[in-house]
Design a protein around this motif. Structure first.
Motif, PDB file in Angstrom:
ATOM      1  N   PHE A  60       0.844  -1.196   0.000  1.00 18.72           N
ATOM      2  CA  PHE A  60       0.000   0.000   0.000  1.00 18.72           C
ATOM      3  C   PHE A  60       0.884   1.252   0.000  1.00 18.72           C
ATOM      4  O   PHE A  60       2.007   1.229   0.505  1.00 18.72           O
ATOM      5  N   VAL A  61       0.361   2.331  -0.561  1.00 20.84           N
ATOM      6  CA  VAL A  61       1.110   3.584  -0.685  1.00 20.84           C
ATOM      7  C   VAL A  61       1.552   4.084   0.691  1.00 20.84           C
ATOM      8  O   VAL A  61       2.676   4.540   0.858  1.00 20.84           O
ATOM      9  N   ARG A  62       0.662   3.981   1.662  1.00 17.14           N
ATOM     10  CA  ARG A  62       0.977   4.357   3.046  1.00 17.14           C
ATOM     11  C   ARG A  62       0.753   3.127   3.921  1.00 17.14           C
ATOM     12  O   ARG A  62      -0.118   2.316   3.642  1.00 17.14           O
ATOM     13  N   LEU A  77      -3.634   0.529  13.776  1.00 22.20           N
ATOM     14  CA  LEU A  77      -3.918   0.777  12.379  1.00 22.20           C
ATOM     15  C   LEU A  77      -3.840   2.264  12.087  1.00 22.20           C
ATOM     16  O   LEU A  77      -4.267   3.094  12.894  1.00 22.20           O
ATOM     17  N   SER A  78      -3.304   2.564  10.933  1.00 22.46           N
ATOM     18  CA  SER A  78      -3.318   3.945  10.447  1.00 22.46           C
ATOM     19  C   SER A  78      -4.727   4.245   9.937  1.00 22.46           C
ATOM     20  O   SER A  78      -5.584   3.351   9.866  1.00 22.46           O
ATOM     21  N   ASP A  79      -4.958   5.490   9.558  1.00 22.47           N
ATOM     22  CA  ASP A  79      -6.240   5.833   8.943  1.00 22.47           C
ATOM     23  C   ASP A  79      -6.464   4.988   7.693  1.00 22.47           C
ATOM     24  O   ASP A  79      -7.571   4.508   7.455  1.00 22.47           O
ATOM     25  N   ASP A  80      -5.399   4.790   6.903  1.00 26.23           N
ATOM     26  CA  ASP A  80      -5.518   3.949   5.707  1.00 26.23           C
ATOM     27  C   ASP A  80      -5.833   2.507   6.091  1.00 26.23           C
ATOM     28  O   ASP A  80      -6.602   1.826   5.400  1.00 26.23           O
ATOM     29  N   GLY A  81      -5.253   2.018   7.161  1.00 21.43           N
ATOM     30  CA  GLY A  81      -5.532   0.658   7.625  1.00 21.43           C
ATOM     31  C   GLY A  81      -6.989   0.479   7.987  1.00 21.43           C
ATOM     32  O   GLY A  81      -7.624  -0.509   7.608  1.00 21.43           O
ATOM     33  N   ARG A  82      -7.536   1.452   8.715  1.00 22.72           N
ATOM     34  CA  ARG A  82      -8.951   1.385   9.071  1.00 22.72           C
ATOM     35  C   ARG A  82      -9.829   1.488   7.829  1.00 22.72           C
ATOM     36  O   ARG A  82     -10.840   0.807   7.701  1.00 22.72           O
ATOM     37  N   VAL A  84      -9.008   0.527   4.733  1.00 17.01           N
ATOM     38  CA  VAL A  84      -8.902  -0.742   4.005  1.00 17.01           C
ATOM     39  C   VAL A  84      -9.821  -1.788   4.638  1.00 17.01           C
ATOM     40  O   VAL A  84     -10.509  -2.531   3.933  1.00 17.01           O
ATOM     41  N   LEU A  85      -9.858  -1.852   5.975  1.00 13.23           N
ATOM     42  CA  LEU A  85     -10.773  -2.773   6.654  1.00 13.23           C
ATOM     43  C   LEU A  85     -12.219  -2.502   6.251  1.00 13.23           C
ATOM     44  O   LEU A  85     -12.966  -3.426   5.915  1.00 13.23           O
TER      45      LEU A  85
END
Length: 113
Positions: A60-62, A77-82, A84-85
């Motif tokens: 992923f980019v971030r 989790l980063s904001d991107d992780g959340r 993606v979930l």
């Protein structure tokens, strides 16, 4: 009647990107605040969990998982992780809705003990 279930795996350029195992790992990291605690909860080694996190972060980019700030250890989790979930669960929900009727028809044709 046989209970059939759709399992979702998302590939990127022919390689596995996300599936139910990695998604469960992300959910456990979010819940426990730790990669090692998430690994224990899933019955996997810390090394395996770390390698899965590294593979996701590398694609992923971030990063999807990051160390918690403050020096106290742990991860979250980063904001991107959340995001993606959320996206994965939405794709999963929509996919299950789309295949509900044909899956039920197929289940009626099966006789699995």
């Amino acid at each position: 009647m046989t209970d059939l279930r759709l399992t979702l795996r998302i590939d990127a350029n022919g390689k596995p990107l996300l599936g139910h195992g990695k998604i469960r790992l992300l959910e456990q990291i979010e819940e426990t605040g730790s990669i090692s605690a998430a690994a224990r909860a899933m019955g996997m080694s810390y090394r395996r969990a770390w390698l899965l996190v590294e593979s996701m972060n590398g694609v992923f980019v971030r990063p999807l998982v990051a160390a918690r700030p403050g020096g106290g250890g742990g991860a979250g989790l980063s904001d991107d992780g959340r995001r993606v979930l959320t996206l994965y669960r939405e794709i999963e929900r929509l996919s299950r809705q789309a295949v509900e009727a044909p899956l039920a028809e197929m289940a009626a044709m099966c006789e699995v003990p």
